[in-house]
Design a protein around this motif. Sequence first.
Motif, PDB file in Angstrom:
ATOM      1  N   GLY A 183      -1.203   2.750  40.516  1.00  0.00           N
ATOM      2  CA  GLY A 183      -2.268   4.040  40.400  1.00  0.00           C
ATOM      3  C   GLY A 183      -3.547   3.542  41.054  1.00  0.00           C
ATOM      4  O   GLY A 183      -3.685   2.479  41.354  1.00  0.00           O
ATOM      5  N   TRP A 185      -6.752   3.871  39.396  1.00  0.00           N
ATOM      6  CA  TRP A 185      -7.888   3.227  38.680  1.00  0.00           C
ATOM      7  C   TRP A 185      -7.865   1.842  38.387  1.00  0.00           C
ATOM      8  O   TRP A 185      -9.004   1.214  38.488  1.00  0.00           O
ATOM      9  N   HIS A 189     -11.100  -0.308  39.667  1.00  0.00           N
ATOM     10  CA  HIS A 189     -11.662  -1.080  38.524  1.00  0.00           C
ATOM     11  C   HIS A 189     -11.790  -2.785  38.786  1.00  0.00           C
ATOM     12  O   HIS A 189     -13.112  -3.273  38.864  1.00  0.00           O
ATOM     13  N   VAL A 245     -11.412   4.215  32.146  1.00  0.00           N
ATOM     14  CA  VAL A 245     -10.589   5.164  32.729  1.00  0.00           C
ATOM     15  C   VAL A 245      -9.173   4.764  32.780  1.00  0.00           C
ATOM     16  O   VAL A 245      -8.235   5.677  32.414  1.00  0.00           O
ATOM     17  N   TRP A 246      -9.124   3.680  33.461  1.00  0.00           N
ATOM     18  CA  TRP A 246      -7.906   3.138  33.641  1.00  0.00           C
ATOM     19  C   TRP A 246      -6.994   2.851  32.006  1.00  0.00           C
ATOM     20  O   TRP A 246      -5.987   3.251  31.757  1.00  0.00           O
ATOM     21  N   TRP A 248      -7.442   4.233  29.440  1.00  0.00           N
ATOM     22  CA  TRP A 248      -7.248   5.746  28.937  1.00  0.00           C
ATOM     23  C   TRP A 248      -6.035   6.166  29.439  1.00  0.00           C
ATOM     24  O   TRP A 248      -5.292   6.690  28.711  1.00  0.00           O
ATOM     25  N   THR A 249      -5.947   6.082  30.876  1.00  0.00           N
ATOM     26  CA  THR A 249      -4.703   6.553  31.247  1.00  0.00           C
ATOM     27  C   THR A 249      -3.441   5.791  31.133  1.00  0.00           C
ATOM     28  O   THR A 249      -2.317   6.281  30.891  1.00  0.00           O
ATOM     29  N   THR A 250      -3.775   4.423  30.674  1.00  0.00           N
ATOM     30  CA  THR A 250      -2.555   3.618  30.663  1.00  0.00           C
ATOM     31  C   THR A 250      -2.285   3.592  28.865  1.00  0.00           C
ATOM     32  O   THR A 250      -0.915   3.695  28.523  1.00  0.00           O
ATOM     33  N   TRP A 251      -3.163   3.386  28.277  1.00  0.00           N
ATOM     34  CA  TRP A 251      -2.900   2.965  26.478  1.00  0.00           C
ATOM     35  C   TRP A 251      -3.360   4.118  25.835  1.00  0.00           C
ATOM     36  O   TRP A 251      -3.379   4.183  24.574  1.00  0.00           O
ATOM     37  N   GLY A 252      -4.154   5.045  26.407  1.00  0.00           N
ATOM     38  CA  GLY A 252      -4.624   6.310  25.511  1.00  0.00           C
ATOM     39  C   GLY A 252      -5.808   5.771  24.962  1.00  0.00           C
ATOM     40  O   GLY A 252      -6.214   6.491  23.760  1.00  0.00           O
ATOM     41  N   ARG A 253      -6.606   4.690  25.366  1.00  0.00           N
ATOM     42  CA  ARG A 253      -7.833   4.197  24.664  1.00  0.00           C
ATOM     43  C   ARG A 253      -8.825   3.573  25.785  1.00  0.00           C
ATOM     44  O   ARG A 253      -8.260   2.864  26.633  1.00  0.00           O
ATOM     45  N   TYR A 254     -10.097   3.839  25.635  1.00  0.00           N
ATOM     46  CA  TYR A 254     -10.770   3.421  26.610  1.00  0.00           C
ATOM     47  C   TYR A 254     -11.329   1.991  26.442  1.00  0.00           C
ATOM     48  O   TYR A 254     -11.984   1.232  27.256  1.00  0.00           O
TER      49      TYR A 254
END
Lengths: 321, 284
Positions: A183, A185, A189, A245-246, A248-254
């Motif tokens: 991906g 992000w 990063h 942001v990565w 959040w997209t990977t584990w659902g938490r920032y």
Amino acid sequence: MSAALLTALGAVLLFAGTGIAAVVLLARHGPASAPSASRPSPTNRSLGATSARAKRVNANGAPLDSRPSPTNRSLGATSTRAKRVNASGVARWCIGSGGYLLLLALVARGLTVRGLPLSSAYEVSLLTAAATALVYALGTPRRPAALGGVCAGSTALAVLVLAAGTFPAGARVAQPPPTMLMGIWFPLHVIVSAAGYGGLLLAGSAGLLRLLRGKRAKSKLDTLIAWGLAWGYPLLTLGMTLGAVWGWTTWGRYWGWSVKEVLSLITWGLFTLALHTRRLQGWKGWVHSAVLTAGLAAVLVTLLGAEALARGLGVGMEYVF
Amino acid sequence: MAIPSPAARPLHQRLWSFLTSRKVTAVLLLLILLVLLLGLVLPQVPHDLDAAGQAAWWAAAHERYGLRLDFYQRLSLTDLFGSALFLALLAALLLNTLCCTLARLGRLWREATRRPVLRLPDAAHDAPDWQAEGISLQAARRALRRWGWRLHEQIGAPHYLYSERWRLAPLGTVLTHLGLFFFVLAALLHGVLATREPLLAAGASAGLVLEIEAVYDPSVGPFVAGGLLLSIGASLSLFFPRRRLWARLDEGRLQVRLGMEEPAAAEEIARLERRLAQPPGGSG
């Protein structure tokens, strides 16, 4: 050309650049050139400067007074100074080229695995060492070249040596990136954060030198610190945001308070503190230098020691970059 | 008029000075860093595990730390990042950031938008930061405009020049602090309001478990916004500080006073030197 050879060549160039910069620095502060040590540095010419600091030149740049000046150097007025400037330039060239070779080594690793070569902490360390060298070579003023060369070259070299010593040979072999790191992000990063670490390593090493040298060359070191922070701090902030942001997209938490995340936050907090202490009465002396030195240590631990620290503490890490 | 001592000032003024103090910011940052360091080395309960996972974590931690874990637990050191102490420190930093930003907003806005002082007193030009002989007005104009300086002039003999770059850059520090404000606000919202729970588990009898988690975190927006604002603001403040230059040109003698950040001053003077050293008509 193999990635290992390119890395070794890069390290040799970094070593050469640091050595030349150190020799220039030692020669400048030697007894033969004692008067130049008392020459006002360009950064002394602030609004509060006295008339004694002003220098007089004609339209061709030739000096009207006998005091050596930065103008003389830039226009090549005296051969000794021209040689010193050239030596500093060679040091800068060596360190910059070392940075480019490390980038080429990463490209070679990427071609080997047919993917982005950012899947291990070793590769991120290579990128950070390259960023430190390139921030110095391309992103800082020409003066103070020798002092900057010593700071940037030695730090980039230290990152390389520590990375080679910290990570076992197996961990240094190029591997294709796992799905989790695919991906847009994650690469953003890592690249932005490594560029930020490059600037912060330069600022931190200048802070360490400022702590060790007391008031000698303080204004030159302050110039380096300011440029290092100017490069590193915004980029690290952006890198951390991209990492969130990565996450959040990977584990659902920032944010997850993992060892790596806390170490990154400590690094960011230390340099935020350094930005506040540099103008704060009573704090801008050794406290500022100590905070920058702690920041330098924090960057190195975040880069190279996070995995070992997590193992030592008995906690797992989801990623080690 | 005598300046009143801090102790003689009214309470609200002393409180405002305290809240807007950069020393308070530095102390709060130090305390937060201390908590982070403690949280790094002491075992912290992971919040994203379910009940069974947490029980397993406690068992493993007891085995590893033994009686020390009870000691840490008694001192509430096993959940430092969710503790009232940490949230209170974050709230204090939030308040300090807000007050600092409000206190400086007016001054920074005036500084960025007020009409510039075109001419300094002659005494200031008599003690220049840098000067050169044999410079024509055209050469001085060209040297300044080459690097994007906005030029204002007071024509006469002597001739006065005022030049500036990045006039609005002081407002970058407002953006930086606004970004930090959103970051800390996000951490507070996350600490108080964020939830995460398993929503659906299916297919366990067939040997396959599909678990869907519901995540509610109202701080994601402020976190991302804060990161971007902080990055843009810090870039503006650190890379592009407002730069001002006053010059007097009298019979070929150019005398320059600078009003800018010191690291930038060295670069600007070096550029000006290089440009003025070039022959007329030379490009570069």
